[in-house]
Design a protein around this motif. Structure first.
Motif, PDB file in Angstrom:
ATOM      1  N   GLU A 223       6.819  -1.795  12.128  1.00  0.00           N
ATOM      2  CA  GLU A 223       7.430  -1.169  10.955  1.00  0.00           C
ATOM      3  C   GLU A 223       7.128  -2.005   9.726  1.00  0.00           C
ATOM      4  N   GLY A 224       7.339  -1.405   8.554  1.00  0.00           N
ATOM      5  CA  GLY A 224       7.085  -2.113   7.303  1.00  0.00           C
ATOM      6  C   GLY A 224       5.829  -1.575   6.653  1.00  0.00           C
ATOM      7  N   SER A 225       5.328  -2.324   5.684  1.00  0.00           N
ATOM      8  CA  SER A 225       4.094  -1.862   5.053  1.00  0.00           C
ATOM      9  C   SER A 225       3.195  -3.046   4.750  1.00  0.00           C
ATOM     10  N   ILE A 226       1.899  -2.811   4.902  1.00  0.00           N
ATOM     11  CA  ILE A 226       0.889  -3.803   4.553  1.00  0.00           C
ATOM     12  C   ILE A 226      -0.076  -3.085   3.623  1.00  0.00           C
ATOM     13  N   MET A 227       0.053  -3.352   2.336  1.00  0.00           N
ATOM     14  CA  MET A 227      -0.752  -2.611   1.370  1.00  0.00           C
ATOM     15  C   MET A 227      -1.985  -3.413   1.001  1.00  0.00           C
ATOM     16  N   MET A 228      -3.147  -2.760   1.151  1.00  0.00           N
ATOM     17  CA  MET A 228      -4.372  -3.342   0.626  1.00  0.00           C
ATOM     18  C   MET A 228      -4.848  -2.360  -0.436  1.00  0.00           C
ATOM     19  N   GLY A 229      -4.717  -2.726  -1.675  1.00  0.00           N
ATOM     20  CA  GLY A 229      -4.944  -1.756  -2.749  1.00  0.00           C
ATOM     21  C   GLY A 229      -3.925  -0.642  -2.622  1.00  0.00           C
ATOM     22  N   GLU A 230      -4.416   0.581  -2.531  1.00  0.00           N
ATOM     23  CA  GLU A 230      -3.515   1.723  -2.444  1.00  0.00           C
ATOM     24  C   GLU A 230      -3.274   2.141  -1.004  1.00  0.00           C
ATOM     25  N   THR A 231      -3.917   1.433  -0.065  1.00  0.00           N
ATOM     26  CA  THR A 231      -3.873   1.869   1.328  1.00  0.00           C
ATOM     27  C   THR A 231      -2.814   1.092   2.105  1.00  0.00           C
ATOM     28  N   ASP A 232      -2.005   1.827   2.868  1.00  0.00           N
ATOM     29  CA  ASP A 232      -1.080   1.155   3.782  1.00  0.00           C
ATOM     30  C   ASP A 232      -1.796   0.960   5.115  1.00  0.00           C
TER      31      ASP A 232
END
Lengths: 270, 406
Positions: free
Chosen positions: A81-90
């Motif tokens: 769970e959670g989020s890992i954002m690279m630019g606009e991408t999760d």
């Protein structure tokens, strides 16, 4: 691990630049079945910086690293769970194409694992598979460039058709790094890349990591605290699935904010 | 002795003595164990040596066959009643089968018709066996006629009119009720047809199944059940596969009885678990680091298997397959059920014709009373064994050649 602050040569520690954020992790939780292995990890990987993940065995640092290119997908019973954002991408989006992700986020493993193919084929395999280059001179150039970037060219230039498994351990690991950067990633993940190598090969790899950080964002898991101090601009200390402290490396090693960090880097447990 | 006491020279000496006493015992036990192991090996080798010597001593003579020189009159009328083509006193010396085949002269060698010529004819099995010393014609139990025959054979031999030649017919003839005419050809063709079908049927299905189970299948109750069943099937008595083949392929799908197709499918079913198990073992032997390397650079699961795992495990897969096929090649029991224990004088020309296989042919000959069939049984075993040794040796070579250390 026995070490004290005095023995850590911090003069070489790279000074953290004020870099933009490459990957922003927010409240990442991970469970292996019932085991809560990562507990609300929030940390930002800075662009073109080396971030070291340190901590005792089983603290979740490798698990966290593998979240960044979704290698945990291979393990059964994993829930994230959670989020890992690279630019606009999760990167944690279940609909994300992981094959595509892995062309952006390359990985180097603990044990050198070249394919039992020629050195040339080891490098060219993935770029050809992804259609990044065409066979022929374009591919030859990429192979040469990748091997040069990995600092291996002088040693293998005359035997590109020799088997990759015939190289020494340190050379194999640099071959694996060359193989990873041949795919033109933005981020390189390294899971204890030097732990199976002798001190001289380790030094070579560490120099290489420093050089590569000019072009790539690098996250490295290591058990070797001196190594973290030598190569990383930022260091994150994990303990029992928690991110205890994350700061620039100089800060962590000279003036840790947390008691547990201090205990660990001075060798009181680990 | 007080084990908590301070170390003194006396105590040291006493401890050493204890160790020494025990050590002698331990060495004796080790020696005994070594002796048992070597003994077992010697025993196993001597059984094998006995079997081979027996087979070779019984079977080697079948590769030679007596031929007799006769004057043949190829007059047209003689070619219908072929006994008239040769002198009457040669009737019990020349093979009936050879005489029967004279009828074909008109078709095959028309230029001979109407001429007279000297020919080397196949000798009768009794003559052949007498010359090989397998059958006694001169003893007290023999009839006067037999004794006279023996005298005539000896005379012909003295004249150089009887000699032993290499038994080409053993490899080019099918089975026959005339012992000297019988050979392995139709059984060999049958075996090849059946093995081709077995391989075509079991290799792709077995390897694909193993890849799915090992690389893709989730680990749950169902796949565990399947795994247990596959392991079980590998140990099921082969005759049950014959019954299964009879029920499914012959009765349900209407595959012709005794055909190579029925045999190939049945043996394929039997070989399937062997191939699945050995393929899974070969896949498992590929280290996970290779899979991770492939995934790490963006290979799909399918690409990982195709480009990396499968090529690395191929030698292991092929070794297992060859061993499975060799096992199927020597299998008789299931073929008995589906009617391949048949009398097949002519080699089958297709997969749907009645066929027999080498072990079935050997079994058939083993039940025949004539002395000539006994040596053919042994010779057939030698041929089958040679093929199996060749196959297993190639499996070993393959493994050695591609063996990889990680």
């Amino acid at each position: 691990m026995t070490m004290n602050l005095a023995a850590t040569d911090l003069s070489k520690t790279p000074t953290a630049k004020e870099s933009p954020v490459k990957i922003a992790c927010t409240d990442v939780n991970l469970w292996y079945g019932d085991k809560h292995a990562l507990k609300g990890i929030t940390l930002d990987l800075k662009q073109n910086e080396v971030t070291a993940l340190i901590g005792p065995s089983g603290c979740g640092k490798s698990t966290f690293l593998r979240c960044l290119n979704r290698m945990n997908d291979q393990i059964k019973g994993v829930r994230i769970e959670g989020s890992i954002m690279m630019g606009e991408t999760d990167l944690l989006d279940p609909k994300l194409d992981v094959v595509n992700l892995r062309t952006h986020v390359g990985m180097v493993f603990q044990k050198p694992n070249p394919f039992p193919k020629s050195i040339y084929d080891n490098i060219s395999y993935a770029p050809l598979m992804h259609g990044l280059v065409k066979k022929g001179s374009e591919c030859d150039d990429l192979v040469e460039d990748s091997i040069k970037k990995a600092g291996l060219w002088d040693e293998v230039a005359d035997r590109l058709d020799a088997s990759g498994t015939g190289l020494s351990g340190g050379q194999q690991q640099r071959l694996c790094i060359a193989r990873a950067i041949a795919v033109q990633p933005e981020v390189l993940l390294m899971d204890e890349p030097a732990s199976a190598l002798d001190p001289i090969s380790t030094a070579t790899i560490e120099d290489l990591i420093q050089e590569l950080s000019d072009s790539y964002t690098i996250a490295i898991v290591t058990h070797n605290l001196q190594q973290a101090a030598r190569v990383a601009g930022y260091t994150a200390f994990f303990y029992m699935g928690d991110l205890i402290e994350y700061d620039n490396t100089g800060q962590i090693f000279t003036n840790p904010g947390q008691k547990r960090t201090e205990d660990y880097i001075t060798g009181r447990y680990g | 002795m007080d084990m908590t006491a301070e170390m003194t020279p006396e105590r040291r000496a006493e401890l050493d003595a204890r160790v020494q006493r025990k050590l002698k015992k331990r060495y004796r036990a080790a020696k005994r164990f070594h002796f048992y192991c070597v003994g077992s090996l010697v025993l196993a080798i001597s059984f094998l040596a006995f079997f081979f010597t027996d087979m070779i001593s019984k079977g080697h003579s079948a590769f030679q066959q007596a031929h007799v020189q006769v004057d043949v009159d190829y007059a047209e009328k003689n070619l219908r009643f072929t006994k008239r083509a040769i002198a009457e006193d040669m009737h019990d010396i020349v093979s009936r089968g050879w005489l029967r085949d004279l009828r074909r002269v008109k078709k095959e060698n028309p230029e001979l018709v109407g001429t007279k010529a000297v020919a080397w004819a196949l000798a009768d099995d009794e003559v052949d066996q007498y010359l090989k010393g397998n059958k006694d014609l001169t003893g007290d139990d023999n009839t006067v006629e037999q004794k006279a025959l023996a005298a005539r054979i000896d005379a012909l031999k003295a004249d150089g009119k009887i000699k032993m030649k290499f038994n080409v017919g053993f490899f080019t003839n099918g089975d026959s009720k005339i012992p000297e005419m019988s050979g392995l050809w139709s059984a060999m063709v049958g075996s090849i047809l059946v093995m081709v079908l077995t391989l075509l049927f079991s290799f792709p299905i077995g390897v694909m199944t193993a890849i799915y189970l090992e690389e893709f299948a989730p680990d749950n109750r169902l796949t565990q059940l399947i795994e247990i069943n596959i392991n079980n099937l590998a140990a099921v008595p082969s005759i049950l596969f014959g019954l299964l083949g009879l029920a499914i392929f012959i009765n349900f799908f209407g595959v012709p009885r005794s055909s190579a197709l029925a045999g190939g499918l049945t043996l394929g079913l039997m070989t399937l678990p062997v191939i699945i198990i050995s393929t899974r073992a070969a896949l498992r032997a590929v280290p996970d680091t290779i899979r991770q390397a492939a995934y790490g650079m963006g290979c799909t699961e399918w690409r990982t298997v195709r480009d990396h795992v499968l090529p690395l495990s191929m030698p292991g897969i092929l070794t297992g397959t060859i061993i499975g096929i060799a096992q199927a090649m020597g299998e008789t029991a299931p073929l008995l059920i589906i009617g391949m224990m048949a009398y097949i004088p002519e080699a089958p020309e297709g997969f749907l014709q009645a066929a027999t296989v080498l072990p079935a042919q050997i079994f058939t000959w083993a039940g025949m009373p004539e002395r000539a069939y006994v040596e053919r049984t042994a010779a057939g075993i030698l041929v089958l064994m040679s093929v199996l040794i060749l196959m297993n040796a190639s499996a070993v070579l393959l493994r050695k050649k591609f063996e990889r250390r990680w």
